[in-house]
Structures are given as C-alpha cells and as structure tokens.
Design a protein around this motif. Sequence first.
Motif, PDB file in Angstrom:
ATOM      1  N   ALA A 266     -52.638  57.326 -65.469  1.00 36.94           N
ATOM      2  CA  ALA A 266     -51.510  58.237 -65.219  1.00 36.94           C
ATOM      3  C   ALA A 266     -50.983  58.047 -63.802  1.00 36.94           C
ATOM      4  N   TYR A 267     -51.890  57.798 -62.840  1.00 38.39           N
ATOM      5  CA  TYR A 267     -51.447  57.461 -61.486  1.00 38.39           C
ATOM      6  C   TYR A 267     -50.680  56.133 -61.494  1.00 38.39           C
ATOM      7  N   LEU A 268     -51.321  55.100 -62.038  1.00 36.85           N
ATOM      8  CA  LEU A 268     -50.750  53.753 -61.963  1.00 36.85           C
ATOM      9  C   LEU A 268     -49.373  53.678 -62.616  1.00 36.85           C
ATOM     10  N   PRO A 289     -56.809  53.959 -52.400  1.00 38.35           N
ATOM     11  CA  PRO A 289     -55.661  54.089 -51.483  1.00 38.35           C
ATOM     12  C   PRO A 289     -54.516  53.129 -51.774  1.00 38.35           C
ATOM     13  N   ILE A 290     -54.829  51.968 -52.353  1.00 41.92           N
ATOM     14  CA  ILE A 290     -53.764  51.009 -52.627  1.00 41.92           C
ATOM     15  C   ILE A 290     -52.765  51.565 -53.640  1.00 41.92           C
ATOM     16  N   MET A 291     -53.204  52.511 -54.469  1.00 44.12           N
ATOM     17  CA  MET A 291     -52.289  53.106 -55.444  1.00 44.12           C
ATOM     18  C   MET A 291     -51.142  53.818 -54.743  1.00 44.12           C
ATOM     19  N   ASP A 296     -43.815  53.502 -55.678  1.00 42.32           N
ATOM     20  CA  ASP A 296     -42.414  53.466 -55.278  1.00 42.32           C
ATOM     21  C   ASP A 296     -42.113  54.663 -54.377  1.00 42.32           C
ATOM     22  N   PRO A 297     -41.692  54.444 -53.116  1.00 43.66           N
ATOM     23  CA  PRO A 297     -41.473  55.574 -52.195  1.00 43.66           C
ATOM     24  C   PRO A 297     -40.463  56.588 -52.709  1.00 43.66           C
ATOM     25  N   ALA A 298     -39.399  56.112 -53.328  1.00 44.83           N
ATOM     26  CA  ALA A 298     -38.392  57.037 -53.854  1.00 44.83           C
ATOM     27  C   ALA A 298     -38.952  57.844 -55.006  1.00 44.83           C
ATOM     28  N   ALA A 324     -56.973  61.358 -52.906  1.00 41.18           N
ATOM     29  CA  ALA A 324     -55.711  61.160 -53.634  1.00 41.18           C
ATOM     30  C   ALA A 324     -54.685  62.199 -53.227  1.00 41.18           C
ATOM     31  N   ALA A 325     -55.110  63.460 -53.158  1.00 36.98           N
ATOM     32  CA  ALA A 325     -54.181  64.527 -52.798  1.00 36.98           C
ATOM     33  C   ALA A 325     -53.613  64.309 -51.400  1.00 36.98           C
TER      34      ALA A 325
END
Length: 369
Positions: A266-268, A289-291, A296-298, A324-325
């Motif tokens: 769901a994150y990916l 952390p790489i996730m 995508d920043p936007a 993650a949070a």
Amino acid sequence: MSAGRDAAGEAIGRLVPAILDALAVLEHAARHLDPETLAALTQAVGERGSDLGPALAAARALDWPEGLIPVRDCMERAGQAALGGLDGLAGAMAAPDPLRAAYRATRAYGRGCEAIYPLAPFMSAVSRFFLTPEAREDAALAARLSAQPGREGRGTMSLGGPPGSRGAAALYVPEDHDPARPAPLIVALHGGSGDGGGFLWTWLRDARSRDCILLAPTAIGRTWSLQDPALDGENITRLVAQVASGWAVDPARMLLTGMSDGGTFAYLHGLAAGVRFTHLAPVAAAFHPIMASVADPARLRGLPVFILHGARDWMFPPETAERAASLLVQGGAAVRHEEIADLAHCWPREANGRVLDWFLGGGRSPLVA
C-alpha cells in the motif's frame, strides 16, 4: 412434508447459531494470535467446546425437503469450514510450527463466511453477523439490504477468476447500492500468504454497514511484487478501473489499505505518481526510508495516511511505523499514527470503524505520536 420441514427448521435453528458462534471464535483468535499467548489461546479454544459438531451431524442425518437443499448446502460448507478451523486451532500446539498452524486454522473464517453469506438476505441472524454492532440496530438498513435478494451486480462476487485466484479479486457491492449515489471504495490488500477471497471478510462487515464498495485483490505471485511494484500495481489499477466502470464509485473517496506485505505494498503503490487513491491505511507494514525518498513529492503533499501498528508486533517492530510516520510527515503527508497496545502481527478489526470515520470524514488528522 410438513414434518420434514419442521425437522429442517429445527436443524436450521440449531446449526446457524452454532456456525456463527464458531466464526466469532475464529475471528477473536485471529485478532489475538501472538507467540507469547498462543498456547493459552489454543487451549482455551479446545476447552471451550462447541455445539457445531453435533448440530452439523444432526443436519446431515436429515432427509431435507428439496426446496431447502440450497440452504442445507450453504450451512454444510460453512459448518465444515468453521469446524475445521476450530479443530485446527485446538490442535495447533501439536504441529511442528504451532504459530503457522494457528494462522492457517483461522483462515477457515473466510471460507465459512463465504459459504454462509448467501443466507444473509433470508436470515436476520446471518445478516446481523455481517453488520457492525451499531448498524445492527438500524432497521431501515436491514430492510434495504434484504429487499432484493439475488439482485444482479450486488453482494459478493469475483473478478478475473474464482476467489483466491492469482491476479483476480473478490468484490463486495452493497445490496442497496444506488448508481445515482457514488459509493466510497475500499481496496484491501492481503498479507503475504493470504488471498483476496479470504481477506475480503476482514472488511465486509464495515463496508456493508457504511455503504462502501470493497475490493480485495489477490497478488499475482506468492505475495505482492515488492521488488517490482509495477507488476501488481498495474493489476490493481486495472481492477479498480473495472469496478469504476461497472458501479458508481466516488473518485474523491478511494482508500488503499493492507496488512503486513499488503500494507507495505500500500505504501509502494499508494505513494507513486498518478495513483488514484485518496487515502492510505497500511497496517503492520514494513517501511524502508527509501520508500519516502522515491515517493512522488507532489503525490505526498497533503496525502492522508493512517498508520496502524501493534506494540507487540513480532515481525515488524513498532519503531518501523514510527519511522514511517516521521518521514512521511517530513514529506508533507497528513499522517495519523496509532499504536495499539495489545496488538501483535494481526489485523485490528476493532480499528476498522476508526479508519472509516477518518476516511469518510476527510482524513486530514495530525500526527499522533
């Protein structure tokens, strides 16, 4: 004929409550599975006993009237699944891998639910089982849900193959779904060794009570394509498009949630550019952390994310969710983080309502440490 129907009625009155009780036990056990409490939990299931075995045997001994044979068949399949689950739980400690055996036993819950759910429009006890406690008191809702039994394109169904088929999906559309009122969509991703056919029932009670369409895909491979997110991601996108083309889906309320590997996916998938989901709710998920760095920043800015994790999670420690949070907040997401004190690596069914309150209410909650 009357005597036969009377006997069948008595069998139904005895067997249905026994099935629902056994399913409730399996549901409770799935929520509380934990390596530290496994022995006590399985012992309690074994000592508790069940009326299901005798009730199932009595029903099998009857000569059923022809018109009630479909009812008998639903109960037979549900009862057999639930009884197998109880027996598997009670004997889990004797297995080479007790925890794995217990997890496997609790999967009988989904099979039992799938078998007995077709009786919901005709039996109030079954219908009430598949509603939240609050919704069980809503007489108008109950009437709407049972008004048109067997209505095409409503209730539970499969897309792309039988329930559990790789790359296919289980789907629930509320029985009273009105095309003039677009419904929220919940897409729920199973854990690493599960499938959508079983995972659908983790959310169905809440979706049915809150007028949501529910889609539970099955991963193309053994688990979600964590190393190649586009593989399962494209399939999920296709399935969502199929649902949106066949039923009225509200594009402003689309939730992607998942458990364990499903939460990680769901994150990916949910953080990728161009994804249509408006809210994410990963549960008991891994997070690297790489996730956050490749998201995508936007897409990330302002995205509502509800992170649920157990303080007793033995697979992914709670610090995983804290990290993650923090990283998602730094990226601009609107994060809510909830750590559940008594939860191990399990789905917290009692949290479904809170997730839907957040999702249906807008979802922009501040970070909860």
